[in-house]
Design a protein around this motif. Structure first.
Motif, PDB file in Angstrom:
ATOM      1  N   ALA A 198       0.818  -1.225   0.000  1.00 34.22           N
ATOM      2  CA  ALA A 198       0.000   0.000   0.000  1.00 34.22           C
ATOM      3  C   ALA A 198       0.847   1.267   0.000  1.00 34.22           C
ATOM      4  CB  ALA A 198      -0.925   0.003   1.212  1.00 34.22           C
ATOM      5  N   ARG A 199       2.062   1.167   0.518  1.00 32.17           N
ATOM      6  CA  ARG A 199       2.965   2.323   0.560  1.00 32.17           C
ATOM      7  C   ARG A 199       4.294   1.885  -0.047  1.00 32.17           C
ATOM      8  NH1 ARG A 199       1.631   6.892   4.122  1.00 32.17           N
ATOM      9  NH2 ARG A 199       0.649   7.334   2.128  1.00 32.17           N
ATOM     10  N   THR A 200       4.682   2.539  -1.135  1.00 35.20           N
ATOM     11  CA  THR A 200       5.921   2.132  -1.805  1.00 35.20           C
ATOM     12  C   THR A 200       6.620   3.317  -2.440  1.00 35.20           C
ATOM     13  OG1 THR A 200       6.892   0.661  -3.474  1.00 35.20           O
ATOM     14  CG2 THR A 200       4.710   1.544  -3.974  1.00 35.20           C
ATOM     15  N   VAL A 227      12.319  -8.169   2.016  1.00 33.98           N
ATOM     16  CA  VAL A 227      11.867  -6.938   1.353  1.00 33.98           C
ATOM     17  C   VAL A 227      12.457  -5.770   2.139  1.00 33.98           C
ATOM     18  CG1 VAL A 227       9.858  -5.553   0.676  1.00 33.98           C
ATOM     19  CG2 VAL A 227       9.695  -8.059   0.683  1.00 33.98           C
ATOM     20  N   GLN A 228      13.114  -4.862   1.437  1.00 38.81           N
ATOM     21  CA  GLN A 228      13.669  -3.694   2.131  1.00 38.81           C
ATOM     22  C   GLN A 228      12.644  -2.562   2.166  1.00 38.81           C
ATOM     23  OE1 GLN A 228      16.934  -0.959   0.430  1.00 38.81           O
ATOM     24  NE2 GLN A 228      18.019  -2.213   1.933  1.00 38.81           N
ATOM     25  N   PHE A 229      12.487  -1.957   3.327  1.00 41.06           N
ATOM     26  CA  PHE A 229      11.603  -0.800   3.475  1.00 41.06           C
ATOM     27  C   PHE A 229      12.460   0.439   3.666  1.00 41.06           C
ATOM     28  CE2 PHE A 229       9.287  -4.543   4.516  1.00 41.06           C
ATOM     29  CZ  PHE A 229       8.075  -4.339   3.873  1.00 41.06           C
ATOM     30  N   HIS A 230      12.226   1.432   2.842  1.00 40.76           N
ATOM     31  CA  HIS A 230      12.961   2.686   3.001  1.00 40.76           C
ATOM     32  C   HIS A 230      12.253   3.494   4.075  1.00 40.76           C
ATOM     33  CE1 HIS A 230      15.105   6.348   2.137  1.00 40.76           C
ATOM     34  NE2 HIS A 230      15.876   5.700   1.273  1.00 40.76           N
ATOM     35  N   PRO A 231      13.012   4.086   5.002  1.00 45.34           N
ATOM     36  CA  PRO A 231      12.326   4.770   6.116  1.00 45.34           C
ATOM     37  C   PRO A 231      11.704   6.110   5.756  1.00 45.34           C
ATOM     38  CG  PRO A 231      14.720   4.836   6.409  1.00 45.34           C
ATOM     39  CD  PRO A 231      14.458   4.004   5.188  1.00 45.34           C
ATOM     40  N   GLY A 238      -1.763   8.365  -1.063  1.00 45.07           N
ATOM     41  CA  GLY A 238      -1.404   7.723  -2.329  1.00 45.07           C
ATOM     42  C   GLY A 238      -0.679   6.416  -2.108  1.00 45.07           C
ATOM     43  N   HIS A 239      -0.383   5.756  -3.190  1.00 40.64           N
ATOM     44  CA  HIS A 239       0.182   4.420  -3.197  1.00 40.64           C
ATOM     45  C   HIS A 239       1.687   4.477  -3.470  1.00 40.64           C
ATOM     46  CE1 HIS A 239       0.333   0.458  -5.760  1.00 40.64           C
ATOM     47  NE2 HIS A 239       0.809   0.256  -4.562  1.00 40.64           N
ATOM     48  N   CYS A 240       2.077   5.131  -4.583  1.00 36.86           N
ATOM     49  CA  CYS A 240       3.481   5.246  -4.962  1.00 36.86           C
ATOM     50  C   CYS A 240       3.970   6.630  -4.533  1.00 36.86           C
ATOM     51  CB  CYS A 240       3.643   5.037  -6.469  1.00 36.86           C
ATOM     52  SG  CYS A 240       3.073   3.397  -6.960  1.00 36.86           S
ATOM     53  N   LEU A 241       4.823   6.646  -3.526  1.00 35.09           N
ATOM     54  CA  LEU A 241       5.179   7.903  -2.851  1.00 35.09           C
ATOM     55  C   LEU A 241       6.564   8.377  -3.276  1.00 35.09           C
ATOM     56  CD1 LEU A 241       4.053   6.782   0.715  1.00 35.09           C
ATOM     57  CD2 LEU A 241       2.716   8.050  -0.980  1.00 35.09           C
ATOM     58  N   VAL A 329       7.172  11.970   6.948  1.00 37.82           N
ATOM     59  CA  VAL A 329       7.743  10.798   6.258  1.00 37.82           C
ATOM     60  C   VAL A 329       7.147   9.507   6.776  1.00 37.82           C
ATOM     61  CG1 VAL A 329       9.928  11.895   5.606  1.00 37.82           C
ATOM     62  CG2 VAL A 329       9.732  10.763   7.839  1.00 37.82           C
ATOM     63  N   THR A 330       7.236   8.494   5.950  1.00 37.67           N
ATOM     64  CA  THR A 330       6.720   7.165   6.284  1.00 37.67           C
ATOM     65  C   THR A 330       7.624   6.115   5.663  1.00 37.67           C
ATOM     66  OG1 THR A 330       4.844   5.640   6.030  1.00 37.67           O
ATOM     67  CG2 THR A 330       5.210   7.161   4.218  1.00 37.67           C
ATOM     68  N   PRO A 331       7.723   4.943   6.279  1.00 31.90           N
ATOM     69  CA  PRO A 331       8.413   3.854   5.588  1.00 31.90           C
ATOM     70  C   PRO A 331       7.625   3.456   4.333  1.00 31.90           C
ATOM     71  CG  PRO A 331       8.077   3.311   7.911  1.00 31.90           C
ATOM     72  CD  PRO A 331       7.247   4.530   7.610  1.00 31.90           C
ATOM     73  N   ALA A 332       8.320   2.866   3.370  1.00 31.29           N
ATOM     74  CA  ALA A 332       7.671   2.420   2.133  1.00 31.29           C
ATOM     75  C   ALA A 332       8.446   1.240   1.574  1.00 31.29           C
ATOM     76  CB  ALA A 332       7.651   3.574   1.116  1.00 31.29           C
ATOM     77  N   ALA A 333       7.730   0.278   0.986  1.00 31.91           N
ATOM     78  CA  ALA A 333       8.395  -0.873   0.362  1.00 31.91           C
ATOM     79  C   ALA A 333       9.306  -0.360  -0.743  1.00 31.91           C
ATOM     80  CB  ALA A 333       7.354  -1.833  -0.203  1.00 31.91           C
ATOM     81  N   HIS A 334      10.558  -0.835  -0.750  1.00 31.23           N
ATOM     82  CA  HIS A 334      11.562  -0.182  -1.600  1.00 31.23           C
ATOM     83  C   HIS A 334      12.290  -1.144  -2.522  1.00 31.23           C
ATOM     84  CE1 HIS A 334      14.260   2.988  -2.750  1.00 31.23           C
ATOM     85  NE2 HIS A 334      15.319   2.361  -2.277  1.00 31.23           N
ATOM     86  N   PHE A 335      12.692  -2.301  -2.020  1.00 31.97           N
ATOM     87  CA  PHE A 335      13.535  -3.187  -2.839  1.00 31.97           C
ATOM     88  C   PHE A 335      13.314  -4.627  -2.412  1.00 31.97           C
ATOM     89  CE2 PHE A 335      17.404  -5.568  -3.753  1.00 31.97           C
ATOM     90  CZ  PHE A 335      17.640  -5.216  -5.069  1.00 31.97           C
ATOM     91  N   HIS A 336      13.271  -5.524  -3.398  1.00 33.78           N
ATOM     92  CA  HIS A 336      13.095  -6.950  -3.097  1.00 33.78           C
ATOM     93  C   HIS A 336      14.439  -7.658  -3.247  1.00 33.78           C
ATOM     94  CE1 HIS A 336      10.542 -10.827  -3.726  1.00 33.78           C
ATOM     95  NE2 HIS A 336      10.908 -10.670  -2.473  1.00 33.78           N
TER      96      HIS A 336
END
Ligand SMILES: Cc1cc2nc3c(=O)[nH]c(=O)nc-3n(C[C@H](O)[C@H](O)[C@H](O)COP(=O)(O)OP(=O)(O)OC[C@H]3O[C@@H](n4cnc5c(N)ncnc54)[C@H](O)[C@@H]3O)c2cc1C
Length: 482
Positions: A198-200, A227-231, A238-241, A329-336
């Motif tokens: 939902a947040r990437t 899965v790496q989450f960027h802080p 929105g979805h793609c931040l 700011v929010t964490p977001a899914a970043h890299f697999h």
């Protein structure tokens, strides 16, 4: 040399796909991509740059050691050594392709420093527009290359199999028309899975479609749980931040909570520059407690338009001038880190099917990727695979019937949005057994409704099986402190 009857098909127009296609000369290549103009890749969004030990005081051994520490020693050591040793040559090759990296007043390449690196070794272009510069240059080379035929506007939604070997792809264009393209070899360079969350920070097209296709064809996967989450993505609806590069914290920006208290004080010796997963979990914990987190970059000196043009433009577009106000700011899914399991050359377990870049997993990133190592992997891996395929004779195509392995229908929009939210909640920066089990059950029930549910089920299965914390996979229930 290979048989020239059938082309090689490369799927994906990011760093990995472009580098692979260029290295295949003179073998004929068809490069298939969803976008017409090269946009839509994660590569084009990359901000920080590319890691390479170029400073005389630095070394490939130190780069490799940092990569292994970031990866929680879960990495394939030989692949890590290959990556670090090949980095300076990758930078030289990119320059030869027309990528203009930033230089200092003496004319030397500027080397930035990012979290997890023991030396300044990040080469960048256009300040924080490194990925856009790279994709622009490589795409121009591909357009000039006589051996590459670029075709945009197509989604590859099926693989052709003949006698157990991958023998081509099925495409679907914007009007829904299907076409079969036979190929001697298929390379998936389709990027990551961030947009399943939902947040990437990823573009919408980083939806795991290539991974789903490979799995549907029976290819083995590896390390799917990592899965790496960027802080620090900009916390707007929105979805793609928009991503707020780590380099800002390197330049002095600080995280604080709603009360103005330093967020990372007492959490980690490196404070705001602690490893990404540590910072991401701290931000997530503050949010779970009902708070909001802010990045104060108002003290960052210098020419923002030159150093951070991408961040400046993205924040201003959302009404935040980072020179004057703190950013939510929010964490977001970043890299697999995980993906289709490949050997060092990019071979998957299915004959004729190769994977490179973020969709692949050769073990180089271990359980957590070191910053700025992924464009490097895409470029080096793509060149290695392209050269291999250009020089590998392939047998004449078999005469058996072609079978189509389909990725399958997409979930309807409302169910897809619910799946994104479910993954964010259960499979995000902090995980625990019950939530993973419940999410897996939901995905299992939805498995026939859409391919994203089947893919999420595979990811959740891997997350459930790894019962202890490692790298970016944080198990709150059975986790051991880092
Ligand atoms: C905001 C952001 C900043 C980043 N910053 C850095 C950085 O500074 N340094 C670094 O090393 N890494 C960075 N990364 C990570 C890095 O950008 C990616 O890991 C890397 O670019 C992946 O490259 P790729 O070629 O494998 O995939 P991508 O660049 O994502 O390309 C995938 C391509 O495949 C196409 N595609 C996908 N599925 C299909 C399909 N079914 N049919 C047809 N085409 C398809 C897509 O349209 C796209 O063209 C960043 C990532 C993001 C999101």
């Amino acid at each position: 040399m290979r048989h020239a009857q059938l082309p090689i098909v490369v799927v994906g127009g990011g760093a990995a796909g472009l580098a692979t296609a260029l290295a295949m000369a003179p073998a004929p290549v068809r490069l298939l991509c969803r976008a017409h103009d090269g946009r839509g890749s994660a590569s084009a969004l990359a901000q920080g740059g590319i890691a390479a030990a170029l400073d005389p005081r630095d070394s490939a051994a130190a780069h490799a050691a940092d990569t292994l520490i970031a990866g929680a020693q879960h990495n394939d050591v030989a692949m890590v050594q290959w990556l670090a040793a090949g980095a300076p040559a990758a930078i030289a090759w990119l320059q030869a392709q027309g990528v203009v990296f930033d230089r200092d007043a003496q004319g030397c390449l500027q080397l930035g420093r990012e979290g997890g690196h023991s030396a300044a070794r990040i080469v960048h272009a256009g300040g924080d527009a490194s990925g856009a510069a790279l994709v622009h240059a490589l795409r121009a080379r591909v357009q000039e290359a006589a051996h590459v035929q670029w075709r945009g506007g197509v989604d590859v939604d099926g693989l052709l199999l003949r006698e157990g070997c991958v023998a081509g792809v099925r495409t679907r264009d914007e009007r829904g028309r299907h076409e079969r393209i036979e190929a001697s070899t298929v390379v998936l360079a389709t990027g990551g899975i961030g947009a399943l969350y939902a947040r990437t920070s990823n573009p919408p097209g980083a939806d795991g479609a290539g991974l789903a296709l490979g799995l549907a064809a029976g290819a083995a996967a590896r390390d799917l749980e990592f899965v790496q989450f960027h802080p620090t993505a900009l916390d707007v609806p929105g979805h793609c931040l928009p991503l707020i590069t780590e380099a800002l914290r390197g330049a002095g920006a600080r995280l604080h909570d709603g009360g103005g208290h330093a967020l990372m004080a007492g959490v980690h010796p490196l404070g705001d520059l602690a490893p990404r997963d540590v910072v991401a979990r701290r931000v997530a914990a503050e949010q779970a407690a009902g708070g909001r987190v802010w990045l104060d970059a108002t003290g960052v000196d210098g020419d923002w338009a030159r150093r951070f043009p991408t961040v400046l433009a993205a924040c201003c577009a959302h009404g935040f001038d980072p020179r004057r106000v703190a950013l939510p700011v929010t964490p977001a899914a970043h890299f697999h880190m995980g993906g289709l399991a490949t050997d060092a050359d990019g071979r998957t377990s299915v004959p004729g099917l190769y994977a490179v870049g973020e969709v692949a997993c050769n073990g180089v990133h271990g359980a957590n990727r070191l910053a700025s190592n992924s464009l490097l992997e895409g470029v080096l891996g793509g060149r290695r695979l392209g050269e291999l395929l250009a020089n590998t004779p392939v047998p004449a195509p078999g005469s058996g019937p072609l079978r189509v392995v389909e990725r399958g229908e997409s979930l309807p929009p409302a169910q897809l949005a619910a799946l994104h939210a479910l993954l964010w909640q259960a499979a995000g920066p902090v995980r625990e057994a019950r939530a993973l089990r419940d999410a897996w059950r939901v995905c299992a029930a939805l498995a026939e409704a859409g391919w994203q549910a089947r893919l999420a089920k595979a990811l959740l299965r891997a997350m459930r099986l790894r019962r202890h914390s490692l790298g970016a996979h944080w198990r709150q229930d059975r986790g051991c402190p880092r």
